[in-house]
Design a protein around this motif. Sequence first.
Motif, PDB file in Angstrom:
ATOM      1  N   GLN A 132       0.837  -1.204   0.000  1.00 25.56           N
ATOM      2  CA  GLN A 132       0.000   0.000   0.000  1.00 25.56           C
ATOM      3  C   GLN A 132       0.870   1.253   0.000  1.00 25.56           C
ATOM      4  O   GLN A 132       0.577   2.233  -0.692  1.00 25.56           O
ATOM      5  CB  GLN A 132      -0.908  -0.006   1.232  1.00 25.56           C
TER       6      GLN A 132
ATOM      7  N   CYS B 173       0.362   2.993  -3.360  1.00 27.68           N
ATOM      8  CA  CYS B 173      -0.648   3.995  -2.975  1.00 27.68           C
ATOM      9  C   CYS B 173      -2.057   3.413  -3.118  1.00 27.68           C
ATOM     10  O   CYS B 173      -2.395   2.497  -2.405  1.00 27.68           O
ATOM     11  CB  CYS B 173      -0.471   5.262  -3.803  1.00 27.68           C
ATOM     12  N   ASP B 174      -2.834   3.911  -4.038  1.00 27.17           N
ATOM     13  CA  ASP B 174      -4.227   3.483  -4.170  1.00 27.17           C
ATOM     14  C   ASP B 174      -4.325   2.309  -5.141  1.00 27.17           C
ATOM     15  O   ASP B 174      -4.419   2.491  -6.355  1.00 27.17           O
ATOM     16  CB  ASP B 174      -5.103   4.637  -4.662  1.00 27.17           C
TER      17      ASP B 174
ATOM     18  N   TYR C 215      -6.094  -3.221  -1.299  1.00 32.55           N
ATOM     19  CA  TYR C 215      -7.210  -3.031  -0.378  1.00 32.55           C
ATOM     20  C   TYR C 215      -8.039  -4.311  -0.230  1.00 32.55           C
ATOM     21  O   TYR C 215      -8.459  -4.676   0.881  1.00 32.55           O
ATOM     22  CB  TYR C 215      -8.108  -1.890  -0.871  1.00 32.55           C
TER      23      TYR C 215
ATOM     24  N   LYS D  36     -12.845   0.814   0.173  1.00 29.44           N
ATOM     25  CA  LYS D  36     -11.721   1.466  -0.490  1.00 29.44           C
ATOM     26  C   LYS D  36     -11.404   0.779  -1.819  1.00 29.44           C
ATOM     27  O   LYS D  36     -11.106   1.437  -2.821  1.00 29.44           O
ATOM     28  CB  LYS D  36     -10.489   1.451   0.414  1.00 29.44           C
TER      29      LYS D  36
ATOM     30  N   LYS E 188     -12.045   2.033  -6.213  1.00 27.95           N
ATOM     31  CA  LYS E 188     -11.103   1.959  -7.334  1.00 27.95           C
ATOM     32  C   LYS E 188     -11.603   1.040  -8.442  1.00 27.95           C
ATOM     33  O   LYS E 188     -11.333   1.285  -9.618  1.00 27.95           O
ATOM     34  CB  LYS E 188      -9.724   1.453  -6.833  1.00 27.95           C
TER      35      LYS E 188
END
Length: 550
Positions: A465, A469-470, A475, A497, A501
């Motif tokens: 993570q 990042c995203d 997640y 989360k 995405k």
Amino acid sequence: MTHEMLEAIRSKVGKETQKHQYGNALFWADKAISLGGGDPKDIFTFVNLLYLRGEYHRAEYFIQTNRLHVTFYGAYLIAKCQAARGDWNEAKDTLEVLPEPSPLAPPPLYTVGVMTEQELMASVYLLKGTVFQALDNHQFAAQCFKLALKEDPYCVEAYENLVYNHYYTGKCEEEIISDTIDNSDDLTTEEADLIRFLYSGMSKKYHNQQKQVVPNTLTCFSNNVTVLTSQSERLYYNCRFNSSYETCLRALKIDPYHFPTLLVHIGCLYELGKKNDLFILGHKLVDLYPKAYISWYAVGIYYSLIKKWESARQCLSKSTSLNKLFAAGWLAYGHAFAAEGENDQALATYFTASRLLKGCHLPLLYIGLQYGSTNNPLLAEKFFKEAKELAPQDPFVLSEMGALYTQIGKYEYALSYLQQALSKVKDGEHEWAAATWSPLYINLGQVYRIHKQYVQAIKCFKHAQFLACDSSTVYTGLAFVYALQGNALLAVEYCHKALDKERQDPFTIQLLEMSLTALAGNEDRSDDEEIEAEEIKEHKLLAAMTPTVF
């Protein structure tokens, strides 16, 4: 005419040659032949100047009409002329029937002293290697380049051909360096140290990923372009793209059109997403060097960066046609097919690269990746193992083997290979914080989860993570582990989360429903149900390494 007059004319020829005024030099070299009564040395000077002017047929004619083709150097020059004009088979036939070396040595045009027999033999073997290479006889070419180095350790062109054309593995390259130096009786200790340092810097970087230290006796080479390029290439392979980029800039400030440096620089621009810089560089190179493979490679990588794959393939195809042994070009060409799901064309390109580049493991690695992506794990495993034989220290290979074994359910093998890959990353000069390694941490987290080592799994996902990042995959992986730990609240949080995405991911939606049900207290899952949840679509959570262009 006196002897003094002849020497004055010869001196004038040398001076004009050093000024690159070959027309003047050629005129007076012709007069020196008349003054010297047809001295072979004057004829060879005249022929050498014809070669420098690109008048290859004329040079060959003068050698033959003066019956100098029966000498070793004369026959060698004829072969050089034939090769220069692309008559490869004629050059091969000439080199196969060279006469014995004679005491007649060629006249020095730029250097002081007489060429030794060993140096001349090195030139012959280098030419033979070039001819065999042009005729696609790469096995003989490699042997000739090795013989050239054996005759003359200073014959760097021979070693460059061995390295840049990937004839041998990194381990073999190290052995060639040692054999070249150890078997030469003419080298001093200082010469041996210099050659070992420079040649080692040129060899494969994924074989030995440790930083190359400049010896105290060679610190004057710290800002040498060759040494800086070697350092930048090693940094690139270790995913330290910013550091590699800065080192490339230092080298390019000294020599802005040094092709080996430009190759690394183009890779850095791609990895750092510098579209404008890559656009400017590509068009500048095409303007200056329209027939150079590096120019069309730069443009092709620019189109790859902006995802115009058809244009990228056109430019990369031209690049590989200009240099059939251009490893980075073949790999990028294959990536341009793979990016649009054209698996057959990508495989064909990677197979061509693996056939041409026997000592490079990267084509085999990407063949394995293509087979893995088309659900053919047996062939993927086969090619991953072949890649590992060529580059056992490369963490990318170990990571992909771990991901494959996770996919096919061989979790003990998966854990072993992924841990080895992580160890290589941490122990070497790799940039552990590079986003490149997020798939490694994701896959390792999945395997730890499967082994019910939930604390270790969470650590890996958290690290991924931090790097990626995203990422919906990260997640979802965290949500899955928290759900298995019975922490439904955190599971729901990370499911949301992930769905932010990738809203339509069925596994995450199912996991969210189960976690919400558990959170509401409406369902107490049995052990069988927990196992069933753990086995849902394992392959969906695997992460693959993103191919690099170099």
